[in-house]
Structures are given as structure tokens and as C-alpha cells.
Design a protein around this motif. Structure first.
Motif, PDB file in Angstrom:
ATOM      1  N   ASN A  94      -8.735   6.978  -2.049  1.00  0.00           N
ATOM      2  CA  ASN A  94      -7.377   6.440  -2.068  1.00  0.00           C
ATOM      3  C   ASN A  94      -6.444   7.541  -2.538  1.00  0.00           C
ATOM      4  N   ILE A  95      -5.387   7.812  -1.778  1.00  0.00           N
ATOM      5  CA  ILE A  95      -4.410   8.832  -2.186  1.00  0.00           C
ATOM      6  C   ILE A  95      -3.052   8.227  -2.515  1.00  0.00           C
ATOM      7  N   GLY A  96      -3.008   6.897  -2.670  1.00  0.00           N
ATOM      8  CA  GLY A  96      -1.751   6.253  -3.025  1.00  0.00           C
ATOM      9  C   GLY A  96      -0.748   6.295  -1.886  1.00  0.00           C
ATOM     10  N   ASP A  97       0.533   6.352  -2.237  1.00  0.00           N
ATOM     11  CA  ASP A  97       1.599   6.411  -1.247  1.00  0.00           C
ATOM     12  C   ASP A  97       2.725   7.257  -1.816  1.00  0.00           C
ATOM     13  N   GLU A  98       3.865   7.255  -1.134  1.00  0.00           N
ATOM     14  CA  GLU A  98       4.981   8.092  -1.579  1.00  0.00           C
ATOM     15  C   GLU A  98       5.498   7.678  -2.960  1.00  0.00           C
ATOM     16  N   GLU A  99       5.348   6.389  -3.308  1.00  0.00           N
ATOM     17  CA  GLU A  99       5.830   5.915  -4.601  1.00  0.00           C
ATOM     18  C   GLU A  99       4.824   6.201  -5.705  1.00  0.00           C
ATOM     19  N   PHE A 100       3.543   5.961  -5.422  1.00  0.00           N
ATOM     20  CA  PHE A 100       2.492   6.182  -6.414  1.00  0.00           C
ATOM     21  C   PHE A 100       1.474   7.158  -5.834  1.00  0.00           C
ATOM     22  N   ARG A 101       1.653   8.411  -6.139  1.00  0.00           N
ATOM     23  CA  ARG A 101       0.757   9.448  -5.640  1.00  0.00           C
ATOM     24  C   ARG A 101      -0.429   9.592  -6.602  1.00  0.00           C
ATOM     25  N   LEU A 102      -1.618   9.561  -6.067  1.00  0.00           N
ATOM     26  CA  LEU A 102      -2.813   9.691  -6.893  1.00  0.00           C
ATOM     27  C   LEU A 102      -3.955  10.194  -6.026  1.00  0.00           C
ATOM     28  N   GLU A 103      -5.059  10.520  -6.668  1.00  0.00           N
ATOM     29  CA  GLU A 103      -6.295  10.824  -5.964  1.00  0.00           C
ATOM     30  C   GLU A 103      -7.408  10.016  -6.625  1.00  0.00           C
ATOM     31  N   ALA A 104      -8.101   9.235  -5.844  1.00  0.00           N
ATOM     32  CA  ALA A 104      -9.197   8.410  -6.366  1.00  0.00           C
ATOM     33  C   ALA A 104     -10.382   8.490  -5.417  1.00  0.00           C
ATOM     34  N   LEU A 105     -11.558   8.684  -5.994  1.00  0.00           N
ATOM     35  CA  LEU A 105     -12.775   8.830  -5.218  1.00  0.00           C
ATOM     36  C   LEU A 105     -13.879   8.011  -5.876  1.00  0.00           C
ATOM     37  N   CYS A 106     -14.498   7.118  -5.117  1.00  0.00           N
ATOM     38  CA  CYS A 106     -15.583   6.279  -5.630  1.00  0.00           C
ATOM     39  C   CYS A 106     -16.857   6.577  -4.853  1.00  0.00           C
ATOM     40  N   VAL A 107     -17.925   6.889  -5.590  1.00  0.00           N
ATOM     41  CA  VAL A 107     -19.208   7.211  -4.977  1.00  0.00           C
ATOM     42  C   VAL A 107     -20.287   6.325  -5.601  1.00  0.00           C
ATOM     43  N   MET A 108     -21.148   5.777  -4.758  1.00  0.00           N
ATOM     44  CA  MET A 108     -22.258   4.948  -5.215  1.00  0.00           C
ATOM     45  C   MET A 108     -23.555   5.724  -5.008  1.00  0.00           C
ATOM     46  N   ASN A 136      -4.180   1.761 -11.032  1.00  0.00           N
ATOM     47  CA  ASN A 136      -5.498   2.149 -11.524  1.00  0.00           C
ATOM     48  C   ASN A 136      -6.413   0.931 -11.656  1.00  0.00           C
ATOM     49  N   THR A 137      -5.855  -0.143 -12.221  1.00  0.00           N
ATOM     50  CA  THR A 137      -6.631  -1.368 -12.394  1.00  0.00           C
ATOM     51  C   THR A 137      -7.109  -1.908 -11.052  1.00  0.00           C
ATOM     52  N   GLU A 138      -6.249  -1.869 -10.053  1.00  0.00           N
ATOM     53  CA  GLU A 138      -6.608  -2.349  -8.715  1.00  0.00           C
ATOM     54  C   GLU A 138      -7.746  -1.526  -8.125  1.00  0.00           C
ATOM     55  N   LEU A 139      -7.734  -0.218  -8.376  1.00  0.00           N
ATOM     56  CA  LEU A 139      -8.800   0.637  -7.860  1.00  0.00           C
ATOM     57  C   LEU A 139     -10.140   0.295  -8.502  1.00  0.00           C
ATOM     58  N   VAL A 140     -10.118   0.067  -9.810  1.00  0.00           N
ATOM     59  CA  VAL A 140     -11.354  -0.297 -10.501  1.00  0.00           C
ATOM     60  C   VAL A 140     -11.856  -1.650 -10.018  1.00  0.00           C
ATOM     61  N   GLN A 141     -10.947  -2.595  -9.861  1.00  0.00           N
ATOM     62  CA  GLN A 141     -11.339  -3.912  -9.372  1.00  0.00           C
ATOM     63  C   GLN A 141     -11.905  -3.840  -7.959  1.00  0.00           C
ATOM     64  N   LYS A 142     -11.367  -2.936  -7.143  1.00  0.00           N
ATOM     65  CA  LYS A 142     -11.898  -2.726  -5.797  1.00  0.00           C
ATOM     66  C   LYS A 142     -13.340  -2.234  -5.868  1.00  0.00           C
ATOM     67  N   MET A 143     -13.612  -1.325  -6.805  1.00  0.00           N
ATOM     68  CA  MET A 143     -14.970  -0.828  -6.986  1.00  0.00           C
ATOM     69  C   MET A 143     -15.900  -1.950  -7.413  1.00  0.00           C
ATOM     70  N   LEU A 144     -15.463  -2.760  -8.379  1.00  0.00           N
ATOM     71  CA  LEU A 144     -16.288  -3.856  -8.878  1.00  0.00           C
ATOM     72  C   LEU A 144     -16.579  -4.884  -7.788  1.00  0.00           C
ATOM     73  N   LYS A 145     -15.604  -5.105  -6.912  1.00  0.00           N
ATOM     74  CA  LYS A 145     -15.741  -6.107  -5.860  1.00  0.00           C
ATOM     75  C   LYS A 145     -16.648  -5.629  -4.733  1.00  0.00           C
ATOM     76  N   GLU A 146     -16.492  -4.358  -4.333  1.00  0.00           N
ATOM     77  CA  GLU A 146     -17.192  -3.879  -3.151  1.00  0.00           C
ATOM     78  C   GLU A 146     -18.620  -3.444  -3.437  1.00  0.00           C
ATOM     79  N   GLU A 147     -18.881  -2.953  -4.643  1.00  0.00           N
ATOM     80  CA  GLU A 147     -20.226  -2.464  -4.953  1.00  0.00           C
ATOM     81  C   GLU A 147     -21.006  -3.523  -5.735  1.00  0.00           C
ATOM     82  N   LYS A 148     -21.284  -4.633  -5.094  1.00  0.00           N
ATOM     83  CA  LYS A 148     -21.899  -5.774  -5.760  1.00  0.00           C
ATOM     84  C   LYS A 148     -23.339  -5.509  -6.169  1.00  0.00           C
ATOM     85  N   ARG A 149     -23.983  -4.539  -5.530  1.00  0.00           N
ATOM     86  CA  ARG A 149     -25.380  -4.253  -5.879  1.00  0.00           C
ATOM     87  C   ARG A 149     -25.486  -3.509  -7.211  1.00  0.00           C
TER      88      ARG A 149
END
Length: 233
Positions: A94-108, A136-149
Motif C-alpha cells: 500500500n502506498i497511500g494516496d496524494e493525501e496520505f503518502r506512506l509505504e506499507a508492505l505485508c509478508v506472510m 495505519n490502523t486500517e492497514l493492520v486490520q487488513k493484515m489481521l483480516k486477510e491472514e486468517k491462518r
């Protein structure tokens, strides 16, 4: 043994150019996970290789439309030990958008027959501070939701959160705890269980940024987490 992977994390505040990158590699890290953020380094995968023992995953730094840079993008990166970290895959970027620029990388990946998910985040400073912690919270929640294993105790969040996102850990559905005490409050490692069996140590970068000012080295030390041995009765 504890069953948790060892971790090296550093916020180098820029690795730009092959000379500095080669010095970073000569730091000689040997943990299961090596993570960095807030950096520039070559875009070619061959130039991002740490050594033959590691496989790398990258999230490039987003560029503004008006920027015309000749140098390649850097961003945040994770290197996982090929022998100890199995079944590796990138969960999302996730690299965010013009309003919220960030770099996020999730690896399982799988480690000692258990699944782990590691999320590394960099939040660049910007004019718009409102909503950064929420993102940031949304990104963590996305990780928790998608990586159910992944067991709930096996999620790790690493990053340079900047002052506008220091409240992220208090907003998460799962409680996250700071394992980087004694270093900059902006560089953090969180885990979902307070009793995670890690010993935390810090050290100065010796080789690659030896020309950095003392203040920079004090602000951004290398954080190393080693799992403790657990004796079972």
C-alpha cells in the motif's frame, strides 16, 4: 526454543547509492528477518540483494506527479532468511494516496511450523496529519483480516510511525505492545502478545552511515530482537 523468528530493524533515514547500500550489507545481519524503511536504494532486484541467504520483498516510495527523479525509488523492505522462513509470499502493498503518502508492505511466511505475518510501515512527514493513525490502523486490520491462518500471537508490526501516528497501537482491535524501549519513540516494533519471548538490544550502525552526525545515530539505532529460550516442565 520460543518458536519466534529473530528480527533486525533499522530506520536508516536514507540509503542512497550503491556505496552506502554496500556498507549496509556489510553490517552483517544474520537474523531471520531484516527490515528497513525510509530509504532510497536501487530499483533493480539484483541491486537490492542482501546476500544469498535472504529473499527480499519491497514497496517502492511513491513519487509525486511533479517530481522527475533520475534516481530509483527505495521505500521499505523486508528480507527473510530462505532456510528458516518457509512458504513466503507478499500479502499486500500500500502506498497511500496524494493525501496520505506512506509505504506499507505485508509478508506472510511459515517459521517452525507456524505461520507469521510481518507488516512494515513508513509514514513520511506531511502537511496533513489528521487520519494518519487511522490509516495505519486500517492497514493492520487488513493484515489481521486477510491472514486468517496466522495465530493471533504471531503478527508483528514494524515501522517509523512519526508523531502523528503514535496513537496507532491504542486504536487497534488487537492490543499491540512496544518492544523497542530505550530507542526513538518513532521507531517501533509491536506484537500482539505482551509476553512475546524476545530480548531487545540496540546498537549503532558501524559501517554504512559512519558519516552521519551523532544526533542521527542516537535517534535511529539498529533494533535487534532475539527470541529467548523457554523451558517447558
Amino acid at each position: 526454543m520460543s518458536g519466534y523468528p529473530s528480527i533486525t530493524y533499522h530506520n536508516p533515514t536514507s540509503i542512497c547509492g550503491k556505496k552506502k547500500w554496500n556498507r549496509f550489507r556489510k553490517e552483517g545481519f544474520s537474523t531471520d528477518i531484516i527490515a528497513i524503511c525510509e530509504t532510497w536504494f536501487p530499483e533493480d532486484d539484483n541491486d537490492r540483494k542482501y546476500n544469498d541467504d535472504y529473499e527480499g520483498y519491497f514497496c517502492n516510495r511513491p513519487q509525486k506527479k511533479e517530481e522527475k527523479r533520475k534516481r530509483n525509488s527505495g521505500g521499505c523492505a523486508l528480507w527473510l532468511n530462505k532456510e528458516t522462513c518457509k512458504k513466503k509470499r507478499c500479502a499486500f502493498k500500500n502506498i497511500g494516496d496524494e493525501e496520505f503518502r506512506l509505504e506499507a508492505l505485508c509478508v506472510m511466511f511459515e517459521y517452525n511450523d507456524e505461520y507469521f505475518a510481518v507488516l512494515i510501515i513508513y509514514n513520511p512527514p506531511g502537511r496533513s496529519r489528521d487520519g494518519r493513525s487511522k490509516r495505519n490502523t486500517e492497514l493492520v486490520q487488513k493484515m489481521l483480516k486477510e491472514e486468517k491462518r496466522v495465530p493471533m500471537d504471531n503478527y508483528i508490526v514494524i515501522g517509523d510511525f512519526n508523531r502523528s501516528t503514535l496513537g496507532t497501537e491504542r486504536q487497534l482491535g488487537a492490543k499491540f505492545y512496544d518492544y523497542s524501549r530505550g530507542v526513538s519513540e518513532l521507531d517501533q516494533i509491536y506484537g500482539t502478545k505482551k509476553s512475546l519471548p524476545y530480548s531487545v538490544s540496540t546498537r549503532d550502525p558501524k559501517k554504512y552511515n559512519k558519516h552521519h552526525k551523532r544526533k542521527t545515530k542516537d535517534m535511529h539505532k539498529i533494533i535487534e530482537l532475539e527470541p529467548k529460550d523457554i523451558l517447558f516442565e
